[in-house]
Design a protein around this motif. Structure first.
Motif, short mmCIF file in Angstrom:
data_model
loop_
_atom_site.label_atom_id
_atom_site.label_comp_id
_atom_site.label_asym_id
_atom_site.label_seq_id
_atom_site.Cartn_x
_atom_site.Cartn_y
_atom_site.Cartn_z
N LEU A 44 89.69 -30.75 73.72
CA LEU A 44 88.25 -30.86 73.92
C LEU A 44 87.94 -31.87 75.03
O LEU A 44 87.12 -31.61 75.91
N LEU A 45 88.61 -33.03 74.99
CA LEU A 45 88.39 -34.02 76.04
C LEU A 45 88.82 -33.50 77.40
O LEU A 45 88.13 -33.74 78.40
N SER A 47 88.80 -30.40 78.36
CA SER A 47 87.79 -29.42 78.76
C SER A 47 86.54 -30.11 79.31
O SER A 47 85.97 -29.69 80.31
N LEU A 48 86.12 -31.18 78.63
CA LEU A 48 84.94 -31.91 79.09
C LEU A 48 85.18 -32.57 80.44
O LEU A 48 84.32 -32.55 81.32
N GLY A 53 82.86 -27.53 79.87
CA GLY A 53 81.92 -27.57 78.75
C GLY A 53 82.62 -27.90 77.45
O GLY A 53 83.70 -28.49 77.43
N LEU A 54 82.02 -27.49 76.36
CA LEU A 54 82.55 -27.80 75.03
C LEU A 54 83.49 -26.71 74.54
O LEU A 54 83.35 -26.19 73.45
N THR A 55 84.47 -26.36 75.34
CA THR A 55 85.45 -25.37 74.96
C THR A 55 86.59 -26.06 74.23
O THR A 55 87.21 -26.97 74.77
N ILE A 56 86.86 -25.63 73.01
CA ILE A 56 87.96 -26.21 72.25
C ILE A 56 89.21 -25.41 72.55
O ILE A 56 89.24 -24.20 72.41
#
Length: 84
Positions: A44-45, A47-48, A53-56
């Motif tokens: 997640l971090l 991706s951010l 975005g907030l893609t897990i």
């Protein structure tokens, strides 16, 4: 076979994070949970930071390690609050 490899790597990453934080010298269930959740937090971090975005997503080994440290620090903070 893949699931066993994911569990083994997750436990190893969680155990290494525990060693760095001085939280134990033996792998246990907490190491496994920290390694698996750490991989998700690290993904997640990543991706951010990459601007996705907030893609897990599952991250690499370094992201998993950093995520496991974050998970263990949060775990320690919650345990210290409930123990008081």
């Amino acid at each position: 076979m893949l699931i066993l490899a994911i569990l083994a790597v997750g436990m190893l990453i969680g155990w290494l994070a525990q060693l760095v934080l001085g939280m134990g010298t033996r792998p246990n269930a907490q190491s496994l949970v920290a390694g698996i959740l750490g991989s998700l937090v690290g993904g997640l971090l990543a991706s951010l930071l990459a601007g996705d975005g907030l893609t897990i997503r599952f991250s690499g080994l370094l992201g998993s390690f950093v995520g496991a440290i974050i998970v263990l620090l949060v775990w320690r903070a919650i345990d210290s609050r409930t123990a008081s």
